[in-house]
Design a protein around this motif. Structure first.
Motif, short mmCIF file in Angstrom:
data_model
loop_
_atom_site.label_atom_id
_atom_site.label_comp_id
_atom_site.label_asym_id
_atom_site.label_seq_id
_atom_site.Cartn_x
_atom_site.Cartn_y
_atom_site.Cartn_z
N GLY A 465 -13.21 74.55 72.47
CA GLY A 465 -14.01 75.26 73.45
C GLY A 465 -15.50 75.06 73.27
N GLU A 466 -16.22 74.90 74.37
CA GLU A 466 -17.68 74.84 74.40
C GLU A 466 -18.15 75.55 75.66
OE1 GLU A 466 -19.97 71.15 73.11
OE2 GLU A 466 -17.99 70.30 73.58
N SER A 467 -19.35 76.16 75.56
CA SER A 467 -19.88 76.82 76.76
C SER A 467 -21.40 76.81 76.75
CB SER A 467 -19.37 78.26 76.84
OG SER A 467 -19.93 79.05 75.82
N ILE A 468 -21.96 76.74 77.95
CA ILE A 468 -23.39 76.91 78.17
C ILE A 468 -23.55 77.94 79.27
CG2 ILE A 468 -25.47 75.83 79.14
CD1 ILE A 468 -24.73 73.28 77.79
N PHE A 469 -24.33 79.02 78.95
CA PHE A 469 -24.55 80.05 79.94
C PHE A 469 -26.03 80.41 80.01
CE2 PHE A 469 -20.05 80.52 79.27
CZ PHE A 469 -19.59 80.73 80.56
N HIS A 470 -26.49 80.64 81.22
CA HIS A 470 -27.87 81.03 81.47
C HIS A 470 -27.94 82.55 81.50
CE1 HIS A 470 -27.54 76.90 82.88
NE2 HIS A 470 -28.87 76.80 82.73
N VAL A 471 -28.76 83.10 80.64
CA VAL A 471 -28.89 84.55 80.54
C VAL A 471 -29.92 85.02 81.56
CG1 VAL A 471 -29.40 86.49 79.03
CG2 VAL A 471 -28.30 84.42 78.09
N LEU A 472 -29.50 85.95 82.43
CA LEU A 472 -30.37 86.47 83.48
C LEU A 472 -30.60 87.96 83.29
CD1 LEU A 472 -28.94 84.75 86.70
CD2 LEU A 472 -30.66 83.87 85.11
N GLU A 473 -31.74 88.39 83.75
CA GLU A 473 -32.06 89.82 83.77
C GLU A 473 -32.11 90.25 85.23
OE1 GLU A 473 -32.87 93.54 82.29
OE2 GLU A 473 -32.57 91.75 81.05
N GLN A 474 -31.24 91.22 85.57
CA GLN A 474 -31.19 91.74 86.94
C GLN A 474 -30.87 90.62 87.97
OE1 GLN A 474 -32.14 95.14 87.98
NE2 GLN A 474 -31.98 95.63 85.81
N ASP A 475 -30.15 89.61 87.53
CA ASP A 475 -29.73 88.50 88.39
C ASP A 475 -30.90 87.68 88.94
OD1 ASP A 475 -27.15 89.27 88.02
OD2 ASP A 475 -26.93 90.26 89.97
N THR A 476 -32.12 87.96 88.49
CA THR A 476 -33.27 87.26 89.08
C THR A 476 -34.21 86.64 88.04
OG1 THR A 476 -34.53 89.32 89.15
CG2 THR A 476 -33.27 88.72 91.13
N LEU A 477 -34.18 87.16 86.80
CA LEU A 477 -35.12 86.70 85.78
C LEU A 477 -34.38 85.90 84.72
CD1 LEU A 477 -38.02 86.71 84.67
CD2 LEU A 477 -37.42 88.82 83.44
N PHE A 478 -34.76 84.63 84.55
CA PHE A 478 -34.11 83.76 83.57
C PHE A 478 -34.67 84.04 82.17
CE2 PHE A 478 -34.01 79.34 81.61
CZ PHE A 478 -32.69 79.46 81.21
N MET A 479 -33.77 84.42 81.24
CA MET A 479 -34.16 84.82 79.89
C MET A 479 -33.97 83.71 78.86
SD MET A 479 -35.17 87.83 80.52
CE MET A 479 -35.42 88.48 78.87
N GLY A 480 -33.05 82.79 79.13
CA GLY A 480 -32.81 81.73 78.16
C GLY A 480 -31.41 81.15 78.30
N LEU A 481 -31.11 80.18 77.43
CA LEU A 481 -29.84 79.46 77.49
C LEU A 481 -29.01 79.78 76.26
CD1 LEU A 481 -28.54 77.29 79.36
CD2 LEU A 481 -29.39 75.58 77.75
N ASN A 482 -27.74 80.08 76.48
CA ASN A 482 -26.84 80.44 75.39
C ASN A 482 -25.79 79.35 75.24
OD1 ASN A 482 -25.63 81.85 73.36
ND2 ASN A 482 -24.93 83.54 74.63
#
Length: 663
Positions: A465-482
């Protein structure tokens, strides 16, 4: 006039001799003429027969003979014996005629007979009637009133029949019936050859046997081969279903058909239609080509294509060339469209006798699927109708709203007409876009995905398994990549396709990358491939069927004359009523069709006051199939000037109405 009556004391022999002497004296030996003058010894000029047929002979036994001259022509009036009531007899060659009275036109070799006519031909064909006009030169017998003609195979009943004793052809007009031991046929006009046993019929033709009922306007029937030929719109009813065709032939004994005009077979379980169709009623096997439509009534789906083969016993159908499945989804107004080079529908025996048969649909080559909530493409596909499971093979890719799923093999389980779960086997890769159109990615050896109302909710990864997810705040603010690497994991999404939770089952390796540190290689997992440009649209899946909505099937070549609540097409001598996305409420109100003739005298007397023929009807409920309502109506035989079409509501209130003027 010269009456000759039986002497009170002469007896039977005197009668016969008296008749013979009278014949010789009156006719000069029937046709004795002066070779030089062409005038008979009786002094009356005789008409030469058109053909050298033998003269009509009066048989002994007549009661009264009266000689007369009508318009310069010698005639003989013959009455039956009033005491013996023996009928008068005539003979020509091997044919004999009997009647109650007659007028014999000696010069023309013609007899006009009346009362209890009985005609016997040399081949044992017989006919009875009320009157007979017989021409000994043409050998044509015209029988009128309560006519019945019989040969070894058939009985013809009518009021007007002409029978040619030379050609052995009988024809009637004004309505007649042809019957044998096992069948009965009625028509307005009929021709029957007693030698070849071939009959031709026109006008309101209706044929019935223990196995078959047939109606149309033109028909040819071979009594020996039991084959029916037709060249006009014809409906055939059998125990297995109905056949509607424009042209073809049908073996009434073997149940085999060959149709070369637009044809539809309609049974309790399915309908097949095509431009050319072969059908075996006994074996329940059919082949159709050209604008083929196959409708499975039990499972409510339609398959369109260029060619189809059907086996009713095995309940198997195969469709080739531009093949498209159209399947309305239960508990949903959505419809599944599936296209492939070949589609095969069949039943598979269950694992246990207590279980129902497994209904399957298999698609081969260039498979494309469209539904409003998901689309797909692959090389081959298997669809289990019992449990609504679809198996995708060879480079499958599925788009479900904002998600893309790929693997070596994929299976999808439907529930309540929506995707419920999905299994991706080997090289599984799931991509979904969030509200900022970032690509969240998960890959692994195998992935199981759960959906809610068609949207991806949970992903189970097993192996690599591998995953890349974009962390958002309130569906509008990009916080970083996980980024996470873990053999097995469970990923949960919210309503916005945003990462909600990740559960790592074995030792995970991961890192969080803030926005300012993200590099291009951090954004995508290996083998990432966003294939949205390949997503098939509805028109692409339908192919030629999308462009040919009114150019194929029963509507091919038809002229649309009404475009309203219902579309109405004119094709040959029929009106075709058509509506898609229809329900029972749409077809329930009564339809009215008023056909105005160019000449009012073409109407029956009782219709001339209104000036039109009324073809009002109720739409047959069985003609509403797959939310498509289609019904055809045969126009009257007269030449029409105008037609008015519409529907009545409550209290005969007109819901809609349109008119069309014929050219």
């Amino acid at each position: 006039m010269i009456p000759l009556q039986k002497s009170a004391i002469g007896g039977r022999r005197a009668i016969i001799w008296g008749l013979l002497l009278f014949f010789l004296a009156y006719t000069g030996g029937l046709h004795a003429q002066n070779p030089a003058s062409g005038v008979s010894s009786a002094g009356a000029k005789q008409q030469q027969p058109a053909k050298k047929e033998p003269p009509i002979e009066l048989l002994p036994g007549a009661g009264v003979l009266i000689g007369d001259v009508v318009k310069g022509e010698n005639v003989r009036k013959v009455l039956m014996d009033s005491l013996t009531k023996a009928q008068i007899g005539f003979r020509q060659g091997g044919a004999m005629m009997f009647c109650d009275s007659a007028i014999q036109y000696i010069g023309r070799n013609v007899v006009h007979a009346f009362g209890r006519i009985y005609l016997i031909d040399a081949d044992s064909t017989t006919a009875v009637g009320d009157s007979l006009f017989y021409d000994g030169n043409t050998r044509i017998a015209r029988l009128r009133g309560n006519v019945v003609l019989r040969d070894k195979d058939k009985t013809v009943t009518t009021n007007r029949l002409d029978y040619n004793l030379a050609t052995k052809i009988a024809n009637y007009s004004g309505g007649g019936t042809v019957q044998d031991d096992s069948s009965r046929l009625t028509s307005r006009v009929g021709y029957y050859n007693t030698i070849t046993k071939v009959a031709n019929f026109r006008g309101n033709v209706h044929y019935q046997s223990p196995e078959t009922e047939l109606s149309g306007d033109t028909l040819t029937y071979n009594a020996r081969s039991k084959i029916v030929y037709f060249n006009s719109r014809t409906r055939i009813k059998t125990r297995n279903g109905d056949i509607i065709t424009d042209k073809g032939e049908y073996n009434t004994v073997l149940g085999k058909s060959n149709f070369k005009g637009r044809t539809k077979i309609d049974t309790d379980e399915y309908t097949i239609s095509g431009d050319v169709l072969d059908y075996d009623r006994v074996m329940e096997r059919g082949f159709a080509k050209g604008n083929v439509e196959f409708y499975n009534k039990k499972d409510n789906f339609i398959i369109l294509g260029d060619f189809t083969r059907y086996d009713g016993v095995l309940e198997t159908s195969q469709v080739y060339g531009n093949a498209v499945l159209i399947s309305p989804q239960k508990n949903s107004k959505d419809t599944l469209f599936l296209a492939a080079d070949t589609l095969i529908s069949y039943k598979e025996a269950p694992l246990a006798d207590s279980l129902p048969a497994i209904k399957k649909l298999t698609a081969y080559r260039n498979v494309r699927i469209y539904r409003s909530d998901f689309q797909s493409k692959c090389d081959s596909l298997g669809y289990h109708l019992n449990d609504s499971t679809i198996f995708f093979y060879y480079d499958p890719v599925i788009w479900a709203k904002g998600s893309q799923l790929v693997a070596k093999d994929i299976s999808v389980r439907m529930k309540n007409s929506q995707i419920d779960s999905m299994s991706l086997q080997e090289k599984a890769f799931v991509i979904s876009q969030d509200t900022l159109l970032n690509f969240n990615q998960t890959k692994g050896k195998n992935i199981d995905a759960k959906f809610y109302k068609g949207e991806l909710r949970k992903v189970f990864v097993s192996g690599n398994g591998e995953s890349i997810f974009h962390v958002l705040e309130q569906d509008t603010l990009f916080m970083g990549l996980n980024y996470v690497k873990c053999s097995d994991m469970i990923i949960t999404f919210n309503d916005s396709a945003q990462l909600q939770d990740i559960l790592f089952i074995k030792q995970p390796e991961g890192k969080f990358i803030p926005p300012h540190e993200i590099k291009q290689e951090n954004k995508y997992l290996d083998d990432f491939n966003w294939r949205s440009s390949e997503k098939p649209a509805k028109g692409v899946v339908l192919g030629i069927h999308a462009a040919n909505q009114y150019r194929s099937g029963d509507l091919k070549g038809a002229l649309m004359i009404v475009d309203d609540f219902f579309k109405v097409f004119l094709k040959d001598d029929r009106l075709i009523f058509y509506r898609t996305d229809a329900d029972e409420a749409d077809i329930k109100p009564e339809f009215f069709v008023h056909v105005y003739p160019k000449n009012k005298n073409d109407l029956p007397i009782d219709k001339r006051k209104t000036g039109y023929e009324n073809l009002n009807f109720r739409f047959p409920a069985e003609q509403l199939q797959n939310r498509t309502a289609k019904h055809d109506l045969v126009l009257p035989e007269f030449k029409a000037a105008r037609v008015v079409i519409g529907q009545y509501g409550a209290k005969k209130k007109i819901l809609w109405q349109k008119s069309y003027n014929f050219r």
